[in-house]
Scaffold this motif. Structure first.
Motif, PDB file in Angstrom:
ATOM      1  N   ALA A  26      21.782  50.708  87.155  1.00  0.00           N
ATOM      2  CA  ALA A  26      21.097  49.691  86.620  1.00  0.00           C
ATOM      3  C   ALA A  26      19.994  50.521  85.655  1.00  0.00           C
ATOM      4  O   ALA A  26      19.692  50.063  84.650  1.00  0.00           O
ATOM      5  CB  ALA A  26      20.586  48.650  87.330  1.00  0.00           C
ATOM      6  N   HIS A  27      19.460  51.419  86.179  1.00  0.00           N
ATOM      7  CA  HIS A  27      18.471  52.243  85.660  1.00  0.00           C
ATOM      8  C   HIS A  27      18.782  52.955  84.522  1.00  0.00           C
ATOM      9  O   HIS A  27      18.299  53.012  83.392  1.00  0.00           O
ATOM     10  CB  HIS A  27      17.626  53.125  86.633  1.00  0.00           C
ATOM     11  CG  HIS A  27      16.438  53.899  86.279  1.00  0.00           C
ATOM     12  ND1 HIS A  27      15.224  53.469  85.924  1.00  0.00           N
ATOM     13  CD2 HIS A  27      16.382  55.229  85.854  1.00  0.00           C
ATOM     14  CE1 HIS A  27      14.570  54.550  85.639  1.00  0.00           C
ATOM     15  NE2 HIS A  27      15.365  55.352  85.520  1.00  0.00           N
ATOM     16  N   GLU A  28      19.927  53.715  84.890  1.00  0.00           N
ATOM     17  CA  GLU A  28      20.745  54.579  83.705  1.00  0.00           C
ATOM     18  C   GLU A  28      21.073  53.581  82.467  1.00  0.00           C
ATOM     19  O   GLU A  28      20.727  54.196  81.393  1.00  0.00           O
ATOM     20  CB  GLU A  28      21.814  55.215  84.294  1.00  0.00           C
ATOM     21  CG  GLU A  28      21.405  56.608  85.122  1.00  0.00           C
ATOM     22  CD  GLU A  28      22.586  56.981  86.045  1.00  0.00           C
ATOM     23  OE1 GLU A  28      23.962  56.674  85.458  1.00  0.00           O
ATOM     24  OE2 GLU A  28      22.401  57.823  86.607  1.00  0.00           O
ATOM     25  N   SER A  29      21.794  52.482  82.611  1.00  0.00           N
ATOM     26  CA  SER A  29      21.907  51.439  81.881  1.00  0.00           C
ATOM     27  C   SER A  29      20.744  51.280  80.867  1.00  0.00           C
ATOM     28  O   SER A  29      20.765  50.964  79.878  1.00  0.00           O
ATOM     29  CB  SER A  29      22.665  50.293  82.605  1.00  0.00           C
ATOM     30  OG  SER A  29      23.107  49.596  81.362  1.00  0.00           O
ATOM     31  N   ALA A  30      19.669  50.539  81.644  1.00  0.00           N
ATOM     32  CA  ALA A  30      18.514  50.387  80.953  1.00  0.00           C
ATOM     33  C   ALA A  30      17.709  51.195  80.195  1.00  0.00           C
ATOM     34  O   ALA A  30      17.080  51.149  79.146  1.00  0.00           O
ATOM     35  CB  ALA A  30      17.451  49.680  81.951  1.00  0.00           C
ATOM     36  N   GLU A  31      17.771  52.512  80.592  1.00  0.00           N
ATOM     37  CA  GLU A  31      17.705  53.757  79.477  1.00  0.00           C
ATOM     38  C   GLU A  31      18.235  54.053  78.551  1.00  0.00           C
ATOM     39  O   GLU A  31      17.659  54.189  77.580  1.00  0.00           O
ATOM     40  CB  GLU A  31      17.259  55.014  80.619  1.00  0.00           C
ATOM     41  CG  GLU A  31      16.126  55.086  81.463  1.00  0.00           C
ATOM     42  CD  GLU A  31      16.196  56.601  82.128  1.00  0.00           C
ATOM     43  OE1 GLU A  31      14.975  56.731  82.427  1.00  0.00           O
ATOM     44  OE2 GLU A  31      17.280  57.019  82.298  1.00  0.00           O
ATOM     45  N   LYS A  32      19.519  53.830  78.665  1.00  0.00           N
ATOM     46  CA  LYS A  32      20.318  54.236  77.555  1.00  0.00           C
ATOM     47  C   LYS A  32      20.817  52.985  76.505  1.00  0.00           C
ATOM     48  O   LYS A  32      21.100  53.274  75.444  1.00  0.00           O
ATOM     49  CB  LYS A  32      21.743  54.848  78.229  1.00  0.00           C
ATOM     50  CG  LYS A  32      21.518  56.086  78.843  1.00  0.00           C
ATOM     51  CD  LYS A  32      22.809  56.613  79.190  1.00  0.00           C
ATOM     52  CE  LYS A  32      22.758  57.953  80.164  1.00  0.00           C
ATOM     53  NZ  LYS A  32      23.722  58.427  80.745  1.00  0.00           N
ATOM     54  N   HIS A  33      20.940  51.927  77.173  1.00  0.00           N
ATOM     55  CA  HIS A  33      21.441  50.774  76.415  1.00  0.00           C
ATOM     56  C   HIS A  33      20.586  49.511  76.434  1.00  0.00           C
ATOM     57  O   HIS A  33      21.024  48.418  76.688  1.00  0.00           O
ATOM     58  CB  HIS A  33      23.065  50.111  76.977  1.00  0.00           C
ATOM     59  CG  HIS A  33      23.741  51.524  77.064  1.00  0.00           C
ATOM     60  ND1 HIS A  33      24.293  52.180  76.059  1.00  0.00           N
ATOM     61  CD2 HIS A  33      24.089  52.128  78.078  1.00  0.00           C
ATOM     62  CE1 HIS A  33      25.156  53.239  76.424  1.00  0.00           C
ATOM     63  NE2 HIS A  33      25.020  53.339  77.859  1.00  0.00           N
ATOM     64  N   TRP A  34      19.400  49.989  76.039  1.00  0.00           N
ATOM     65  CA  TRP A  34      18.323  48.809  76.164  1.00  0.00           C
ATOM     66  C   TRP A  34      18.180  47.848  75.105  1.00  0.00           C
ATOM     67  O   TRP A  34      17.643  46.854  75.058  1.00  0.00           O
ATOM     68  CB  TRP A  34      16.782  49.678  76.195  1.00  0.00           C
ATOM     69  CG  TRP A  34      16.804  50.467  75.445  1.00  0.00           C
ATOM     70  CD1 TRP A  34      17.101  51.915  75.251  1.00  0.00           C
ATOM     71  CD2 TRP A  34      16.239  50.336  74.081  1.00  0.00           C
ATOM     72  NE1 TRP A  34      16.790  52.388  74.177  1.00  0.00           N
ATOM     73  CE2 TRP A  34      16.384  51.640  73.072  1.00  0.00           C
ATOM     74  CE3 TRP A  34      16.034  49.137  73.228  1.00  0.00           C
ATOM     75  CZ2 TRP A  34      15.929  51.746  71.887  1.00  0.00           C
ATOM     76  CZ3 TRP A  34      15.409  49.496  71.911  1.00  0.00           C
ATOM     77  CH2 TRP A  34      15.705  50.436  71.167  1.00  0.00           C
ATOM     78  N   ALA A  35      18.739  48.324  73.965  1.00  0.00           N
ATOM     79  CA  ALA A  35      18.651  47.380  72.643  1.00  0.00           C
ATOM     80  C   ALA A  35      19.487  45.898  72.575  1.00  0.00           C
ATOM     81  O   ALA A  35      20.364  46.008  73.426  1.00  0.00           O
ATOM     82  CB  ALA A  35      19.374  48.071  71.533  1.00  0.00           C
ATOM     83  N   ASN A  36      19.228  45.169  71.727  1.00  0.00           N
ATOM     84  CA  ASN A  36      19.808  44.076  71.737  1.00  0.00           C
ATOM     85  C   ASN A  36      21.347  44.247  71.092  1.00  0.00           C
ATOM     86  O   ASN A  36      21.559  44.632  70.085  1.00  0.00           O
ATOM     87  CB  ASN A  36      19.187  43.011  70.592  1.00  0.00           C
ATOM     88  CG  ASN A  36      19.739  41.777  70.507  1.00  0.00           C
ATOM     89  OD1 ASN A  36      20.721  41.278  70.876  1.00  0.00           O
ATOM     90  ND2 ASN A  36      19.062  40.822  69.995  1.00  0.00           N
ATOM     91  N   PRO A  37      22.272  43.835  72.132  1.00  0.00           N
ATOM     92  CA  PRO A  37      23.707  44.022  71.543  1.00  0.00           C
ATOM     93  C   PRO A  37      24.272  43.136  70.346  1.00  0.00           C
ATOM     94  O   PRO A  37      25.136  43.401  69.557  1.00  0.00           O
ATOM     95  CB  PRO A  37      24.468  43.844  72.660  1.00  0.00           C
ATOM     96  CG  PRO A  37      23.939  42.607  73.504  1.00  0.00           C
ATOM     97  CD  PRO A  37      22.318  43.107  73.158  1.00  0.00           C
TER      98      PRO A  37
END
Length: 72
Positions: free
Chosen positions: A21-32
């Motif tokens: 979850a941490h890695e995802s939040a760092e890399k893919h934080w933008a509005n999809p």
């Protein structure tokens, strides 16, 4: 050390889940839903995850819905 006994309310997450979850939040934080680069990357990650879950659960990807909480 204390014992956590309220497992009906919530359970502690596995360390691997927290790390992912941490890695995802760092890399893919933008509005999809956005069309800029970061949004497009987040959308691709979201759709890849949807496809993965559909495959694991033997569903159609259109049947996988993501919500921000359990009450949605």
């Amino acid at each position: 050390m204390s014992a956590y006994l309220d497992w009906n309310a919530t359970t502690p997450p596995w360390p691997e889940v927290l790390q992912s979850a941490h890695e995802s939040a760092e890399k893919h934080w933008a509005n999809p839903a956005s069309i800029h680069g970061a949004g497009s990357m987040a959308r691709a990650y979201l759709e890849d995850t949807r496809e993965y879950l559909a495959d694991v659960l033997r569903l159609q990807s259109r049947d996988i819905l993501f919500t921000s909480s359990g009450t949605e």
